[in-house]
Design a protein around this motif. Sequence first.
Motif, PDB file in Angstrom:
ATOM      1  N   SER A  47       0.791  -1.233   0.000  1.00  0.00           N
ATOM      2  CA  SER A  47       0.000   0.000   0.000  1.00  0.00           C
ATOM      3  C   SER A  47       0.821   1.281   0.000  1.00  0.00           C
ATOM      4  O   SER A  47       0.257   2.366  -0.130  1.00  0.00           O
ATOM      5  N   GLY A  48       2.142   1.169   0.120  1.00  0.00           N
ATOM      6  CA  GLY A  48       2.979   2.368   0.151  1.00  0.00           C
ATOM      7  C   GLY A  48       3.915   2.486  -1.037  1.00  0.00           C
ATOM      8  O   GLY A  48       3.791   3.386  -1.874  1.00  0.00           O
ATOM      9  N   LEU A  49       4.851   1.560  -1.139  1.00  0.00           N
ATOM     10  CA  LEU A  49       5.896   1.633  -2.162  1.00  0.00           C
ATOM     11  C   LEU A  49       5.391   1.678  -3.603  1.00  0.00           C
ATOM     12  O   LEU A  49       5.981   2.370  -4.432  1.00  0.00           O
ATOM     13  N   PRO A  50       4.314   0.960  -3.950  1.00  0.00           N
ATOM     14  CA  PRO A  50       3.854   1.026  -5.340  1.00  0.00           C
ATOM     15  C   PRO A  50       3.468   2.438  -5.801  1.00  0.00           C
ATOM     16  O   PRO A  50       3.370   2.677  -7.008  1.00  0.00           O
ATOM     17  N   HIS A  51       3.277   3.366  -4.860  1.00  0.00           N
ATOM     18  CA  HIS A  51       2.943   4.738  -5.235  1.00  0.00           C
ATOM     19  C   HIS A  51       4.179   5.566  -5.607  1.00  0.00           C
ATOM     20  O   HIS A  51       4.043   6.648  -6.190  1.00  0.00           O
ATOM     21  N   GLY A  64      -1.701   6.582  -0.532  1.00  0.00           N
ATOM     22  CA  GLY A  64      -1.401   7.244  -1.792  1.00  0.00           C
ATOM     23  C   GLY A  64      -1.741   8.727  -1.724  1.00  0.00           C
ATOM     24  O   GLY A  64      -0.986   9.580  -2.223  1.00  0.00           O
ATOM     25  N   ASP A  65      -2.860   9.046  -1.086  1.00  0.00           N
ATOM     26  CA  ASP A  65      -3.254  10.455  -0.918  1.00  0.00           C
ATOM     27  C   ASP A  65      -2.247  11.207  -0.046  1.00  0.00           C
ATOM     28  O   ASP A  65      -1.886  12.346  -0.340  1.00  0.00           O
ATOM     29  N   LYS A 125       4.062  15.169  -1.209  1.00  0.00           N
ATOM     30  CA  LYS A 125       5.098  15.069  -2.235  1.00  0.00           C
ATOM     31  C   LYS A 125       6.257  14.213  -1.737  1.00  0.00           C
ATOM     32  O   LYS A 125       7.427  14.588  -1.796  1.00  0.00           O
ATOM     33  N   LEU A 126       5.896  13.051  -1.210  1.00  0.00           N
ATOM     34  CA  LEU A 126       6.886  12.155  -0.616  1.00  0.00           C
ATOM     35  C   LEU A 126       7.423  11.200  -1.675  1.00  0.00           C
ATOM     36  O   LEU A 126       6.813  10.965  -2.702  1.00  0.00           O
ATOM     37  N   GLY A 127       8.549  10.607  -1.390  1.00  0.00           N
ATOM     38  CA  GLY A 127       9.152   9.654  -2.308  1.00  0.00           C
ATOM     39  C   GLY A 127      10.332   8.990  -1.666  1.00  0.00           C
ATOM     40  O   GLY A 127      10.527   9.075  -0.450  1.00  0.00           O
TER      41      GLY A 127
END
Length: 325
Positions: A102-106, A314-315, A321-323
């Motif tokens: 639920s986190g990294l795929p974004h 994802g929101d 603007k995280l990455g």
Amino acid sequence: MKNTRAILAAAFALALGAAQPIAALAAQAWPNQPIRLIVPYPPGGSVDSLARVLAPTLGKKLGQTVVVENKAGASGTIGVDATVRATPDGSTFGFGVPGAISGLPHVMKVPYDVSKIQYVSLVARIPMVFVVNPALPETSLPAFVDVAKQHPGKYNYGSAGNVTTPHLGVELLKQQTGIDIAHIPYKGAAPAVTALLSNEVQLFLGDASAVLGFIKAGKLRALSVGSTERFEGLPDIPTTKELGFPGVQVESNYGVIAPTGTPPDIVNKMASAIAESLADPELHRKMIDQGAVPAATTPDEYRSLMEAESKKWGDVIRRGKLGLQ
């Protein structure tokens, strides 16, 4: 002539039987061999401990040995990928971990198609706990937020790495309250906790399983739990909702997934065995002691939960603007 017809009929019947999908035949006999349970993290962590405490009880329910196998690396994506790509004959399952689903795929291309993950059942909800060094004067989450608002940049927080649940959970708090605290990522929860103990960072949001012992020893102060209800292992610690932050709900949801294409009969049988295992009082106690809340679901319920979590985080990622930079 009759004999010839009988022989032909028998041969035709055998041909039809041989044509049945191998997976369907496997489902009828399942489980007929030891089962491999892949953990996408190294030995000794909270997910590994959860798998190893579940495996013996699950094995008894299934009548087969359940062997835990660690396939760590790339923030859990290697183990998830190994599970998804394994032969779908019921001999391999794995733990689905929230960061890899639920986190990294974004923020990055993962080696598997998240939409094709075969969910089996949730196993545990692990409450996330906001903790600080006891040297800090703030004794509640509202007090911490008030000071952070009055003094932007005074405090910072540690995480287990970029786009992990500890990172995203504090970012959610920041977005909900408008506080300005800097993020310092570490290579895992253990070094982040070490940094908090030395007051290198002032706040950490950790799995109850990672911080419970430090809280009970008085080495860390718990400000709040991010779950919707109080955690049985920390009954005196209020929830974020109780403290006026209803939008800050953070839990780590760990469950069992299967290779893509695993027959529904096998998936449903495994889900039932997990539910029966989690109803065992001794296993329940062991999981609570580890900071986990047992929680079985149907495959569809688990999928819906993880899809909702993916949308939620994802929101948060897009707003902040995280990455991975």
